[in-house]
Design an enzyme around this catalytic site. Structure first.
Site, PDB file in Angstrom:
ATOM      1  N   ASN A  49      -0.725   0.321  -7.406  1.00  0.00           N
ATOM      2  CA  ASN A  49       0.519  -0.437  -7.342  1.00  0.00           C
ATOM      3  C   ASN A  49       1.526   0.341  -6.498  1.00  0.00           C
ATOM      4  O   ASN A  49       1.407   1.559  -6.338  1.00  0.00           O
ATOM      5  CB  ASN A  49       1.084  -0.653  -8.750  1.00  0.00           C
TER       6      ASN A  49
ATOM      7  N   HIS B   2       3.137   3.714  -1.946  1.00  0.00           N
ATOM      8  CA  HIS B   2       2.057   3.014  -2.643  1.00  0.00           C
ATOM      9  C   HIS B   2       1.179   4.063  -3.312  1.00  0.00           C
ATOM     10  O   HIS B   2       0.648   4.957  -2.658  1.00  0.00           O
ATOM     11  CB  HIS B   2       1.220   2.168  -1.687  1.00  0.00           C
ATOM     12  N   CYS B   3       1.048   3.967  -4.622  1.00  0.00           N
ATOM     13  CA  CYS B   3       0.283   4.951  -5.392  1.00  0.00           C
ATOM     14  C   CYS B   3      -1.104   4.384  -5.722  1.00  0.00           C
ATOM     15  O   CYS B   3      -1.215   3.382  -6.434  1.00  0.00           O
ATOM     16  CB  CYS B   3       1.030   5.290  -6.688  1.00  0.00           C
ATOM     17  N   VAL B   4      -2.134   5.031  -5.201  1.00  0.00           N
ATOM     18  CA  VAL B   4      -3.491   4.542  -5.438  1.00  0.00           C
ATOM     19  C   VAL B   4      -3.912   4.739  -6.892  1.00  0.00           C
ATOM     20  O   VAL B   4      -4.766   4.007  -7.406  1.00  0.00           O
ATOM     21  CB  VAL B   4      -4.505   5.243  -4.505  1.00  0.00           C
TER      22      VAL B   4
END
Length: 273
Positions: free
Chosen positions: A131, A125-127
């Site tokens: 997303n 999960h990429c902040v």
């Protein structure tokens, strides 16, 4: 599989994510300072060389921003409602059931605690894009990181040339502070984003996700302990691994929207079969 989350959902996500807004702000600030401060001071935007560098750098930043939007707005991959595990394959049925979503999930699918759903071939999960990075948006994510690395290196070269080849009055405190901050930021971006690019190129060449790499560390240790050679079960060879993510058409590799070759993301060829 619905791959686009819609403009309204993407806008809502952008406004509700400080990290995403911060990433866009860094892009905008980096572009402005590189073109209108360092490049203009070094060559001048009115010169042929200055205009050429400005155009080239603008192209890289535009490509980075577009792929960034694609990665942020794209659905990383939802489990199809009609999915059901193969009844003839009893291996791993229990591990493929998600207690949180109350549904079976395909191989390589993991539950994201932030998104609160299962994501196909989840990497992380990429902040910064607010997303998950998964099956459907891994290509635009890779392209975004590639363009960001190129842009950071390009901006660093312009900064260094401006610093060394033109006169600066460093007796003025704010001039000294601006250049020190710019140098630290550019060096940090080159190091972090460049390392991230190298990491994901390694994963892509081995057809691994970040989650699978962590699992493979223990599997490799167990295989070595028992005198066996370990190979990732989805590794199809470097060339095929890259084509599975970027596509078979080399001319479309840098296009983040050229993902028509992707299937539903529920089945992957297993080399251990």
């Amino acid at each position: 599989m619905a791959r686009r989350r819609g403009a309204a959902a993407a806008l809502t996500a952008a406004l509700s994510s400080p990290a995403l807004v911060a990433a866009v702000s860094v892009m905008a600030l980096g572009y402005y300072s590189t073109v209108f401060v360092f490049l203009d001071h070094w060559l001048g935007l009115g010169t042929t060389a200055g205009a050429a560098h400005a155009a080239a750098f603008s192209l890289v930043v535009a490509a980075c921003f577009f792929s960034f939007l694609c990665a942020a707005a794209e659905d990383p991959g939802s489990v199809p409602a009609a999915f059901s595990p193969d009844a003839e394959d009893p291996q791993g049925l229990k591990s493929r059931y998600c207690d949180k979503c109350c549904m079976y999930k395909p191989a390589r699918t993991h539950h994201c605690k932030v998104c609160k759903r299962c994501v196909l071939k989840m990497d992380h999960h990429c902040v910064w894009i607010n997303n998950c990075v998964g099956y459907a948006n891994y290509k635009p994510f890779i392209i975004c990181v590639l363009n960001a690395t190129i842009g950071s290196l390009y901006a660093s070269v312009i900064f260094v040339y401006d610093l060394l080849q033109t006169g600066h009055n460093f007796d003025i405190l704010y001039v000294k502070i601006i250049h020190i901050l710019a140098g630290v930021v550019l060096f940090s971006l080159c190091l972090t984003i460049g390392s991230l690019l190298c990491w994901h190129i390694y994963l892509m060449c081995h057809n691994m996700t970040t989650i699978e790499y962590r699992e493979a560390v223990r599997a490799k240790w167990l295989a070595k302990k028992s005198g066996q050679n370990y190979r990732h079960r989805f590794d199809q060879g470097t060339r095929k691994n890259i084509q599975m993510i970027m596509g078979t058409n080399v001319f479309c590799w840098l296009c983040p929207t050229a993902t028509g070759y992707l299937k539903d993301g529920t089945e992957f060829q297993n080399t251990n079969n």
